[in-house]
Each structure stands twice: as structure tokens, then as C-alpha cells.
Design a protein around this motif. Structure first.
Motif, PDB file in Angstrom:
ATOM      1  N   THR A 128     -39.508 -36.254 -23.013  1.00 59.66           N
ATOM      2  CA  THR A 128     -38.116 -35.814 -22.957  1.00 59.66           C
ATOM      3  C   THR A 128     -37.417 -35.996 -24.303  1.00 59.66           C
ATOM      4  O   THR A 128     -36.340 -35.431 -24.520  1.00 59.66           O
ATOM      5  CB  THR A 128     -37.328 -36.593 -21.878  1.00 59.66           C
ATOM      6  N   MET A 129     -38.013 -36.777 -25.211  1.00 55.15           N
ATOM      7  CA  MET A 129     -37.396 -37.031 -26.508  1.00 55.15           C
ATOM      8  C   MET A 129     -37.706 -35.960 -27.550  1.00 55.15           C
ATOM      9  O   MET A 129     -37.235 -36.039 -28.687  1.00 55.15           O
ATOM     10  CB  MET A 129     -37.863 -38.392 -27.044  1.00 55.15           C
ATOM     11  N   VAL A 130     -38.501 -34.951 -27.190  1.00 54.01           N
ATOM     12  CA  VAL A 130     -38.888 -33.922 -28.157  1.00 54.01           C
ATOM     13  C   VAL A 130     -37.663 -33.235 -28.761  1.00 54.01           C
ATOM     14  O   VAL A 130     -37.586 -32.998 -29.969  1.00 54.01           O
ATOM     15  CB  VAL A 130     -39.825 -32.886 -27.501  1.00 54.01           C
ATOM     16  N   GLY A 131     -36.684 -32.899 -27.928  1.00 51.81           N
ATOM     17  CA  GLY A 131     -35.494 -32.227 -28.427  1.00 51.81           C
ATOM     18  C   GLY A 131     -34.704 -33.094 -29.395  1.00 51.81           C
ATOM     19  O   GLY A 131     -34.176 -32.603 -30.403  1.00 51.81           O
ATOM     20  N   LEU A 132     -34.608 -34.396 -29.109  1.00 53.57           N
ATOM     21  CA  LEU A 132     -33.904 -35.311 -30.004  1.00 53.57           C
ATOM     22  C   LEU A 132     -34.624 -35.401 -31.347  1.00 53.57           C
ATOM     23  O   LEU A 132     -33.985 -35.366 -32.410  1.00 53.57           O
ATOM     24  CB  LEU A 132     -33.809 -36.695 -29.365  1.00 53.57           C
ATOM     25  N   ILE A 133     -35.935 -35.506 -31.314  1.00 50.27           N
ATOM     26  CA  ILE A 133     -36.706 -35.582 -32.558  1.00 50.27           C
ATOM     27  C   ILE A 133     -36.485 -34.332 -33.404  1.00 50.27           C
ATOM     28  O   ILE A 133     -36.323 -34.405 -34.625  1.00 50.27           O
ATOM     29  CB  ILE A 133     -38.204 -35.764 -32.253  1.00 50.27           C
ATOM     30  N   GLU A 134     -36.449 -33.183 -32.753  1.00 53.27           N
ATOM     31  CA  GLU A 134     -36.237 -31.935 -33.484  1.00 53.27           C
ATOM     32  C   GLU A 134     -34.860 -31.915 -34.142  1.00 53.27           C
ATOM     33  O   GLU A 134     -34.708 -31.493 -35.294  1.00 53.27           O
ATOM     34  CB  GLU A 134     -36.393 -30.745 -32.533  1.00 53.27           C
ATOM     35  N   SER A 135     -33.833 -32.385 -33.433  1.00 54.03           N
ATOM     36  CA  SER A 135     -32.487 -32.414 -34.011  1.00 54.03           C
ATOM     37  C   SER A 135     -32.416 -33.392 -35.176  1.00 54.03           C
ATOM     38  O   SER A 135     -31.745 -33.130 -36.184  1.00 54.03           O
ATOM     39  CB  SER A 135     -31.465 -32.796 -32.933  1.00 54.03           C
ATOM     40  N   VAL A 136     -33.096 -34.526 -35.055  1.00 51.76           N
ATOM     41  CA  VAL A 136     -33.139 -35.488 -36.157  1.00 51.76           C
ATOM     42  C   VAL A 136     -33.860 -34.879 -37.354  1.00 51.76           C
ATOM     43  O   VAL A 136     -33.426 -35.025 -38.504  1.00 51.76           O
ATOM     44  CB  VAL A 136     -33.827 -36.794 -35.713  1.00 51.76           C
ATOM     45  N   ARG A 137     -34.968 -34.183 -37.097  1.00 50.85           N
ATOM     46  CA  ARG A 137     -35.712 -33.548 -38.186  1.00 50.85           C
ATOM     47  C   ARG A 137     -34.831 -32.551 -38.934  1.00 50.85           C
ATOM     48  O   ARG A 137     -34.813 -32.511 -40.168  1.00 50.85           O
ATOM     49  CB  ARG A 137     -36.946 -32.836 -37.630  1.00 50.85           C
ATOM     50  N   PHE A 145     -29.086 -36.846 -42.846  1.00 52.79           N
ATOM     51  CA  PHE A 145     -29.680 -38.161 -42.643  1.00 52.79           C
ATOM     52  C   PHE A 145     -30.570 -38.467 -43.841  1.00 52.79           C
ATOM     53  O   PHE A 145     -31.060 -37.554 -44.508  1.00 52.79           O
ATOM     54  CB  PHE A 145     -30.537 -38.194 -41.374  1.00 52.79           C
ATOM     55  N   ARG A 146     -30.788 -39.746 -44.089  1.00 53.67           N
ATOM     56  CA  ARG A 146     -31.691 -40.138 -45.163  1.00 53.67           C
ATOM     57  C   ARG A 146     -33.092 -39.589 -44.900  1.00 53.67           C
ATOM     58  O   ARG A 146     -33.513 -39.450 -43.756  1.00 53.67           O
ATOM     59  CB  ARG A 146     -31.766 -41.660 -45.274  1.00 53.67           C
ATOM     60  N   ALA A 147     -33.814 -39.324 -45.968  1.00 56.56           N
ATOM     61  CA  ALA A 147     -35.193 -38.853 -45.834  1.00 56.56           C
ATOM     62  C   ALA A 147     -36.026 -39.955 -45.185  1.00 56.56           C
ATOM     63  O   ALA A 147     -36.194 -41.037 -45.751  1.00 56.56           O
ATOM     64  CB  ALA A 147     -35.758 -38.487 -47.203  1.00 56.56           C
ATOM     65  N   SER A 148     -36.503 -39.711 -43.981  1.00 57.18           N
ATOM     66  CA  SER A 148     -37.269 -40.712 -43.242  1.00 57.18           C
ATOM     67  C   SER A 148     -38.038 -40.022 -42.131  1.00 57.18           C
ATOM     68  O   SER A 148     -37.926 -38.809 -41.933  1.00 57.18           O
ATOM     69  CB  SER A 148     -36.335 -41.783 -42.664  1.00 57.18           C
ATOM     70  N   ASP A 149     -38.820 -40.797 -41.412  1.00 61.32           N
ATOM     71  CA  ASP A 149     -39.634 -40.270 -40.322  1.00 61.32           C
ATOM     72  C   ASP A 149     -38.728 -39.924 -39.138  1.00 61.32           C
ATOM     73  O   ASP A 149     -38.114 -40.819 -38.549  1.00 61.32           O
ATOM     74  CB  ASP A 149     -40.665 -41.325 -39.918  1.00 61.32           C
ATOM     75  N   PRO A 150     -38.615 -38.655 -38.753  1.00 61.78           N
ATOM     76  CA  PRO A 150     -37.726 -38.278 -37.646  1.00 61.78           C
ATOM     77  C   PRO A 150     -38.067 -38.975 -36.336  1.00 61.78           C
ATOM     78  O   PRO A 150     -37.168 -39.297 -35.553  1.00 61.78           O
ATOM     79  CB  PRO A 150     -37.925 -36.758 -37.534  1.00 61.78           C
ATOM     80  N   VAL A 151     -39.354 -39.213 -36.087  1.00 64.34           N
ATOM     81  CA  VAL A 151     -39.748 -39.870 -34.839  1.00 64.34           C
ATOM     82  C   VAL A 151     -39.234 -41.306 -34.814  1.00 64.34           C
ATOM     83  O   VAL A 151     -38.729 -41.791 -33.793  1.00 64.34           O
ATOM     84  CB  VAL A 151     -41.277 -39.834 -34.658  1.00 64.34           C
ATOM     85  N   MET A 152     -39.337 -42.005 -35.953  1.00 57.93           N
ATOM     86  CA  MET A 152     -38.842 -43.380 -36.007  1.00 57.93           C
ATOM     87  C   MET A 152     -37.326 -43.423 -35.858  1.00 57.93           C
ATOM     88  O   MET A 152     -36.779 -44.274 -35.146  1.00 57.93           O
ATOM     89  CB  MET A 152     -39.259 -44.028 -37.330  1.00 57.93           C
ATOM     90  N   VAL A 153     -36.626 -42.503 -36.517  1.00 60.30           N
ATOM     91  CA  VAL A 153     -35.165 -42.449 -36.394  1.00 60.30           C
ATOM     92  C   VAL A 153     -34.770 -42.187 -34.939  1.00 60.30           C
ATOM     93  O   VAL A 153     -33.847 -42.809 -34.405  1.00 60.30           O
ATOM     94  CB  VAL A 153     -34.582 -41.360 -37.315  1.00 60.30           C
ATOM     95  N   TRP A 158     -32.646 -43.872 -29.685  1.00 60.60           N
ATOM     96  CA  TRP A 158     -32.941 -44.039 -28.260  1.00 60.60           C
ATOM     97  C   TRP A 158     -32.703 -45.488 -27.852  1.00 60.60           C
ATOM     98  O   TRP A 158     -32.053 -45.775 -26.842  1.00 60.60           O
ATOM     99  CB  TRP A 158     -34.388 -43.622 -28.000  1.00 60.60           C
ATOM    100  N   SER A 159     -33.223 -46.425 -28.653  1.00 63.06           N
ATOM    101  CA  SER A 159     -33.071 -47.846 -28.338  1.00 63.06           C
ATOM    102  C   SER A 159     -31.602 -48.253 -28.314  1.00 63.06           C
ATOM    103  O   SER A 159     -31.158 -48.977 -27.412  1.00 63.06           O
ATOM    104  CB  SER A 159     -33.824 -48.691 -29.373  1.00 63.06           C
TER     105      SER A 159
END
Length: 252
Positions: A128-137, A145-153, A158-159
Motif C-alpha cells: 500500500t506504500m507504493v503510491g507514497l514512495i512514488e510521490s516522495v521520488r 526533498f533532499r537527494a536521498s533514497d525515496p523508500v527510506m524517506v 510512515w513511522s
């Protein structure tokens, strides 16, 4: 005698009742007799619809994430990816407030009556987090956002959102720290990020209580970090767009 057929209405009722009993009274109160009495059906309905109590508990978890996914699905990608991230945070909270008992069960805040989830079960929720990861990317690519791993962000967000929503459901956010104010402050702090020139900027998302009109569509491209056979089966059954493509990322 022909085998009994599962009734979707009874199934839905049993899932809702079981989640409420499990979250509010604990696993010892979750019995087939209790469920049958409240649902107005026979005890056999648990076995007809779920093949037993273990299947019922799994169905509660799956239903909880399905409802979360529907809330996320109402956020359609817009021109501002940071605003999309904020709207998904609000969608997460709305789902939790609308389904507090399922929310407690799906994340393990309520005991699962001795039933243990498998990694495949958890993957069902992670997807269910796929959409959030895409928006972060998209936010990273737009230098919002700072250049970083979208999955980690996405994990960090989420946390953070999960934590404050859990406190709200537990009635720990009281005056003068009202739930709405605490949530919006938390959301604002997550959205602040450096842009060109190094100055912080907050995303201009709609004020609290205003329903977004961007809905239903999901990204057509994005990370495939959590794709598994289960995720691919779910993607294959999703509605197709006018162009014939699934709104979610296609499996390779």
C-alpha cells in the motif's frame, strides 16, 4: 447435500465484529459462538467463509490494508508532489479514524489471538506504500526533498504519521495538545525540505477539513521495491485505465 456457500454480507459482518472484539476485549473473547451470536449466523459461517479462526484473523488484516489502499487511491497525483505526500498523510489518518479496530489489528496493536502473520501477509500491507514512495521520488527529483533514497524517506514518514495517529487513537493527545493541531504540526515538519538556494519551504496543501478533488488514479510508474507474487496478483486485478494500463506499477 451441497456445500454451504460463503455469503459476502456475513463475511463482512464477521470481519468487523471480530476486529472490534479483538481490539477492545482481547483474544480470549474472540470465539466462534460470540461471533455467531453478534452476526446472527451459525458458528459454521466462520469455517464456510474463512476456513477457521486463523483465516478470519488474516482476513481482518487484509481488509484493513484494503481500506487503507482505497483511501490512498483517492489521492490523484498532481502538479505538486510534496502536496501529494501531505494528502496521503491525511488519508492515512482518515482511514485509521474511520476503522480504528481494524487499524489496531492490522499493525499488531491488538493481539492476533495466537495467529502469526507470514512475510507474505506483511507484504500485502507494505504494497500500500507504493503510491507514497512514488510521490516522495517525484519530490526528490523536483528538488523539493533532499537527494536521498525515496523508500527510506517513505519509511520515516510512515513511522512518524503512524506514531501520532496511534497516540490519537489511544486518547493521549489532549488539550492543549489537540489531535488536529498535533497532526498538522507533525505533517508540516515532515514536509519542510530544502529547495534551490537552500531555503526551507513548506508545501501549499489544502487546509485541514478540505477534501481534495484529486482522486482515484494512482501512479503509472514508480519503484518496484516491494513487488512479490502477491503484489503482482493484486496489480493484475486492479481496474485498468482508458489506455489499458493498470494505475499501479506493472510487474516485470
Amino acid at each position: 447435500m451441497s456445500p454451504r456457500r460463503a455469503d459476502p454480507r456475513v463475511r463482512e459482518a464477521l470481519v468487523g465484529i471480530a476486529a472490534r472484539v479483538l481490539a477492545s476485549e482481547g483474544p480470549r473473547a474472540l470465539t466462534t459462538r460470540r461471533l455467531a451470536r453478534e452476526a446472527g449466523c451459525s458458528t459454521m459461517a466462520v469455517y464456510t467463509n474463512f476456513d477457521g479462526m486463523a483465516g478470519l484473523v488474516r482476513a481482518m488484516v487484509y481488509e484493513g490494508f484494503a481500506r487503507l489502499d482505497r483511501h490512498f487511491g483517492r489521492v490523484r497525483p498532481g502538479a505538486d508532489p510534496v502536496a501529494d505526500v501531505a494528502l496521503m498523510g491525511r488519508a492515512y489518518r482518515r482511514n485509521a479514524l474511520a476503522n480504528p479496530h481494524l487499524y489496531a489489528v492490522m499493525f499488531g496493536a491488538a493481539s492476533l489471538a495466537g495467529f502469526s502473520l507470514t512475510d507474505d501477509d506483511r507484504q500485502h500491507g507494505r504494497y500500500t506504500m507504493v503510491g507514497l514512495i512514488e510521490s516522495v521520488r517525484r519530490s526528490v527529483e523536483a528538488r523539493r526533498f533532499r537527494a536521498s533514497d525515496p523508500v527510506m524517506v517513505a519509511h520515516h514518514m510512515w513511522s512518524a504519521v503512524h506514531g501520532i495517529v496511534t497516540l490519537e487513537l489511544g486518547a493521549y493527545l489532549v488539550s492543549p495538545y489537540e489531535a488536529d493541531d498535533c497532526f498538522e504540526t507533525q505533517l508540516s515538519s515532515l514536509m519542510v525540505a530544502p529547495v534551490t538556494g537552500g531555503r526551507p519551504r513548506r508545501a501549499p496543501w489544502p487546509p485541514l477539513g478540505r477534501r481534495s478533488t484529486r482522486c482515484s488514479a494512482r501512479p503509472t510508474t514508480g519503484p518496484r521495491t516491494w513487488e512479490t507474487p502477491l503484489a503482482r496478483r493484486r496489480a493484475a486485478t486492479r481496474p485498468r485505465t482508458a489506455a489499458g494500463r493498470s494505475p499501479l506499477p506493472e510487474a516485470r
